[in-house]
Design a protein around this motif. Structure first.
Motif, PDB file in Angstrom:
ATOM      1  N   PRO A 202       0.824  -1.214   0.000  1.00  0.00           N
ATOM      2  CA  PRO A 202       0.000   0.000   0.000  1.00  0.00           C
ATOM      3  C   PRO A 202       0.856   1.262   0.000  1.00  0.00           C
ATOM      4  O   PRO A 202       1.998   1.256   0.447  1.00  0.00           O
ATOM      5  N   TYR A 203       0.276   2.341  -0.512  1.00  0.00           N
ATOM      6  CA  TYR A 203       0.947   3.629  -0.451  1.00  0.00           C
ATOM      7  C   TYR A 203       1.097   4.067   1.007  1.00  0.00           C
ATOM      8  O   TYR A 203       0.313   3.678   1.879  1.00  0.00           O
ATOM      9  N   THR A 204       2.083   4.881   1.248  1.00  0.00           N
ATOM     10  CA  THR A 204       2.265   5.449   2.584  1.00  0.00           C
ATOM     11  C   THR A 204       1.062   6.331   2.919  1.00  0.00           C
ATOM     12  O   THR A 204       0.711   7.219   2.131  1.00  0.00           O
ATOM     13  N   PRO A 205       0.406   6.111   4.049  1.00  0.00           N
ATOM     14  CA  PRO A 205      -0.730   6.971   4.404  1.00  0.00           C
ATOM     15  C   PRO A 205      -0.315   8.445   4.473  1.00  0.00           C
ATOM     16  O   PRO A 205       0.690   8.792   5.097  1.00  0.00           O
ATOM     17  N   VAL A 206      -1.097   9.288   3.824  1.00  0.00           N
ATOM     18  CA  VAL A 206      -0.777  10.717   3.794  1.00  0.00           C
ATOM     19  C   VAL A 206      -0.695  11.281   5.205  1.00  0.00           C
ATOM     20  O   VAL A 206       0.161  12.132   5.512  1.00  0.00           O
ATOM     21  N   ALA A 207      -1.576  10.796   6.080  1.00  0.00           N
ATOM     22  CA  ALA A 207      -1.593  11.300   7.460  1.00  0.00           C
ATOM     23  C   ALA A 207      -0.315  10.977   8.212  1.00  0.00           C
ATOM     24  O   ALA A 207       0.007  11.647   9.204  1.00  0.00           O
TER      25      ALA A 207
ATOM     26  N   ALA B 264      20.062  13.229   7.508  1.00  0.00           N
ATOM     27  CA  ALA B 264      18.922  12.316   7.522  1.00  0.00           C
ATOM     28  C   ALA B 264      18.205  12.486   6.185  1.00  0.00           C
ATOM     29  O   ALA B 264      18.308  13.542   5.543  1.00  0.00           O
ATOM     30  N   ALA B 265      17.480  11.456   5.735  1.00  0.00           N
ATOM     31  CA  ALA B 265      16.906  11.511   4.396  1.00  0.00           C
ATOM     32  C   ALA B 265      15.522  10.884   4.367  1.00  0.00           C
ATOM     33  O   ALA B 265      15.246   9.900   5.065  1.00  0.00           O
ATOM     34  N   VAL B 266      14.671  11.465   3.535  1.00  0.00           N
ATOM     35  CA  VAL B 266      13.368  10.884   3.219  1.00  0.00           C
ATOM     36  C   VAL B 266      13.373  10.570   1.732  1.00  0.00           C
ATOM     37  O   VAL B 266      13.616  11.461   0.904  1.00  0.00           O
ATOM     38  N   LEU B 267      13.131   9.311   1.391  1.00  0.00           N
ATOM     39  CA  LEU B 267      13.090   8.880  -0.012  1.00  0.00           C
ATOM     40  C   LEU B 267      11.644   8.820  -0.479  1.00  0.00           C
ATOM     41  O   LEU B 267      10.805   8.175   0.152  1.00  0.00           O
ATOM     42  N   LYS B 268      11.350   9.482  -1.591  1.00  0.00           N
ATOM     43  CA  LYS B 268      10.043   9.341  -2.227  1.00  0.00           C
ATOM     44  C   LYS B 268      10.241   8.511  -3.483  1.00  0.00           C
ATOM     45  O   LYS B 268      10.933   8.918  -4.422  1.00  0.00           O
ATOM     46  N   LEU B 269       9.640   7.310  -3.502  1.00  0.00           N
ATOM     47  CA  LEU B 269       9.813   6.384  -4.611  1.00  0.00           C
ATOM     48  C   LEU B 269       8.776   6.650  -5.702  1.00  0.00           C
ATOM     49  O   LEU B 269       7.651   7.042  -5.414  1.00  0.00           O
TER      50      LEU B 269
ATOM     51  N   VAL C 237       0.659  11.408  -6.469  1.00  0.00           N
ATOM     52  CA  VAL C 237       0.560  12.860  -6.296  1.00  0.00           C
ATOM     53  C   VAL C 237       0.164  13.266  -4.872  1.00  0.00           C
ATOM     54  O   VAL C 237       0.785  14.174  -4.299  1.00  0.00           O
ATOM     55  N   PRO C 238      -0.841  12.644  -4.241  1.00  0.00           N
ATOM     56  CA  PRO C 238      -1.194  13.084  -2.877  1.00  0.00           C
ATOM     57  C   PRO C 238      -0.038  12.934  -1.890  1.00  0.00           C
ATOM     58  O   PRO C 238       0.176  13.823  -1.038  1.00  0.00           O
ATOM     59  N   GLU C 239       0.694  11.845  -2.002  1.00  0.00           N
ATOM     60  CA  GLU C 239       1.822  11.624  -1.094  1.00  0.00           C
ATOM     61  C   GLU C 239       2.942  12.627  -1.367  1.00  0.00           C
ATOM     62  O   GLU C 239       3.552  13.163  -0.433  1.00  0.00           O
ATOM     63  N   SER C 240       3.203  12.893  -2.639  1.00  0.00           N
ATOM     64  CA  SER C 240       4.223  13.888  -2.983  1.00  0.00           C
ATOM     65  C   SER C 240       3.816  15.275  -2.498  1.00  0.00           C
ATOM     66  O   SER C 240       4.648  16.040  -1.977  1.00  0.00           O
ATOM     67  N   THR C 241       2.550  15.602  -2.661  1.00  0.00           N
ATOM     68  CA  THR C 241       2.058  16.905  -2.216  1.00  0.00           C
ATOM     69  C   THR C 241       2.222  17.062  -0.708  1.00  0.00           C
ATOM     70  O   THR C 241       2.651  18.122  -0.215  1.00  0.00           O
ATOM     71  N   ALA C 242       1.901  16.005   0.033  1.00  0.00           N
ATOM     72  CA  ALA C 242       2.045  16.054   1.495  1.00  0.00           C
ATOM     73  C   ALA C 242       3.504  16.225   1.896  1.00  0.00           C
ATOM     74  O   ALA C 242       3.824  16.951   2.844  1.00  0.00           O
TER      75      ALA C 242
END
Length: 531
Positions: A4-9, A142-147, A178-183
């Motif tokens: 599943p996608y990462t929950p936006v919340a 520290a890093a956050v990866l957006k796949l 898109v929603p996850e990237s926007t968040a």
């Protein structure tokens, strides 16, 4: 089962946790950085089979191609970084250029930026996600990866397996669209590193303004090839077709279109079927060595562009043109009869990012350079082919581009000591090797002055030094204001720095002493020198 996608919340908490780890100092020690670099390397080695399988599902990419251009390049980046990390983090001593600073220690030190966002892409999802991560953690961030959700199987593999290797408190993985990237873009980062297209890059830059976040953009563009009449045509065609068909043209530095001198155009076209057979046999559609288009959307975009181009009078297919929608396969396709007029030719409007290669015939390279410059959109790469160095230099100096390779394509990406990055529409900032380490670092100037010797400072205080006719102001002038050099003095100082000063550095002296000592021992052993 799909991941599943990462929950936006959950995204604000993930970013906050990464910042807490950074603020606690977890990422700054060299031991932690080395541990993460080894962990990434271990992931690439131990999960090699799984990565190959995932990329075959996403792109039908052959195993060797994945090993070389995705897994292998990332592994080499980790090894190179481990080897040179101590040198990169060491303070860099600089000269004060004046006797006023003769007693000072002047250094440039590199510090991590903080929490960085790395937005990966789908065409080389291992290479273009993990190499930025390698340089980011090497710099102590520290890093956050957006796949990317486009290469779904590889993204799901990274979500499931990468956290088993790296430190999850400081390295977070986000999967989504898109929603996850926007968040994510609503959060505060210390740098955003994005690989992709210019449309999304503009969205990222707008979001970055809110927090004055610096951005690094690795984009693309219509990278031209210019083939001179003095080029080695068989070699040029083989190298160009290899680069264009690699990953089915879905490479940011793939040649987008080719200028060929009219006097060698017939020879150029004649070589194409021979080269295609060498690369993929008689039928690329049946070759297990030929990659497919990543999605139906990208396939339909390419087919629509190709069909529209073939309706333009005078345009014809030199080679290829076949496609298979079920397999998402488009043959390497070479077109002739194309001009640089983007209003007339659909293939010249924007980056193709596929295995379609328009060929434009030309008479005068100056007109070619003018036509490319008139587009006003520098490409990520530029590829002149010629045995004439003057021709190559004219193209290199006349055309704006992020990177240049003469008489070949793509190969410079494997050189860790060369920066890789675009300019203008093709991006901003660079990385790879030390250049990537610097991108993810803050260069801090450090000056350490003597606590005593206050008499040396008296000249700068207003009561002493602000009288321009007084003694102390004259001292300030002597210490701080350097006279304008003459052309002769500049030439001499340049010659000294380049040719004489290196002779007095410790390394040549020590090497010379060692060689002399070794020669003396050999001479004594041979009886040439008496005891």
């Amino acid at each position: 089962m799909p991941v599943p996608y990462t929950p936006v919340a959950d995204i604000p908490r993930l970013v906050a946790d990464a910042r807490a780890a950074y603020d606690a100092g977890f990422t700054k020690p060299l031991a932690w950085r080395r541990q993460q670099l080894r962990a990434i390397h271990d992931f690439l080695v131990k999960e090699e089979k799984a990565i190959n399988e995932a990329l075959f599902k996403d792109l039908h990419r052959p195993e060797a191609e994945t090993m070389i251009y995705d897994i292998g390049m990332a592994r080499n980046a980790a090894v190179h970084t481990l080897e040179y990390l101590d040198d990169w983090v060491a303070p860099e001593r600089v000269s004060g250029e004046s006797v006023a600073y003769a007693m000072d220690r002047l250094e440039v030190r590199r510090f991590p930026l903080g929490v960085v966002l790395i937005i990966g892409t789908w065409n080389y999802p291992i290479n273009l996600t993990l190499i930025p991560l390698i340089t980011a953690v090497a710099a102590g961030n520290a890093a956050v990866l957006k796949l990317s959700e486009v290469s779904v199987n590889t993204a799901e593999l990274l979500v499931r397996l990468l956290p088993k290797y790296v430190d999850n408190s400081a390295i977070k993985v986000v999967y989504g669209a898109v929603p996850e990237s926007t968040a994510l873009l609503e959060q505060r980062f210390n740098l955003i590193f994005y690989t992709g297209n210019a449309v999304v890059a503009r969205v990222i830059m707008k979001a970055a303004v809110k927090h004055l976040t610096p951005v690094v953009l690795e984009l693309g563009g219509k990278s031209p090839v210019i083939v001179d009449k003095d080029a080695n045509i068989p070699n040029a065609v083989k190298r160009i077709m290899w680069a264009k068909s690699m990953n089915s043209g879905q490479t940011c530095v793939a040649p987008d279109y080719v200028y060929v001198h009219k006097s060698v155009a017939a020879q150029f076209y004649a070589e194409i079927p021979k080269v295609a057979k060498i690369l993929y046999g008689n039928d690329p559609a049946k070759s297990e060595l030929y990659t497919r288009i990543v999605s139906d959307r990208h396939f339909n975009r390419l087919v629509s562009t190709l069909d529209a181009e073939l309706k333009v009078p005078g345009v014809e297919v030199v080679y290829g043109g076949n496609r298979d929608a079920k397999e998402r396969l488009i043959e390497p396709t070479v077109l002739r009869g194309v001009t640089q007029d983007a209003k007339k030719h659909p293939v010249m409007k924007e980056e193709l990012f596929g295995p379609i290669m328009p060929v434009i015939e030309y008479d005068d390279v100056d007109e070619v350079i003018a036509a490319i410059r008139a587009k006003g959109e520098p490409s990520l790469a530029l590829y002149p082919f010629s045995s004439n160095l003057k021709f190559i230099e004219k193209v290199v100096n006349g055309v704006d581009a992020g990177n240049v390779i003469a008489n070949d394509l793509i190969m410079s990406l494997a050189v860790e000591n060369l920066p890789f990055g675009g300019v203008g529409e093709s991006g901003m900032g660079s990385y790879h090797g030390k250049h990537g380490f610097d991108t993810f670092s803050h260069k801090r100037s450090v000056m350490v002055r003597p606590a005593g010797l206050e008499i040396l400072n008296d000249a700068r205080y207003p009561a002493n030094g602000y009288n321009r006719r007084g003694f102390w102001y004259k001292v300030v002038e002597i210490l701080l204001f350097r006279p304008m050099p003459t052309d002769t003095s500049i030439a001499f100082s340049t010659f000294w720095r380049r040719n004489i000063s290196p002779l007095f550095s410790p390394a040549p002296i020590l090497i010379g002493l060692a060689l002399g000592f070794y020669a003396s021992i050999r001479a004594r052993a041979a009886g040439l020198i008496s005891h």
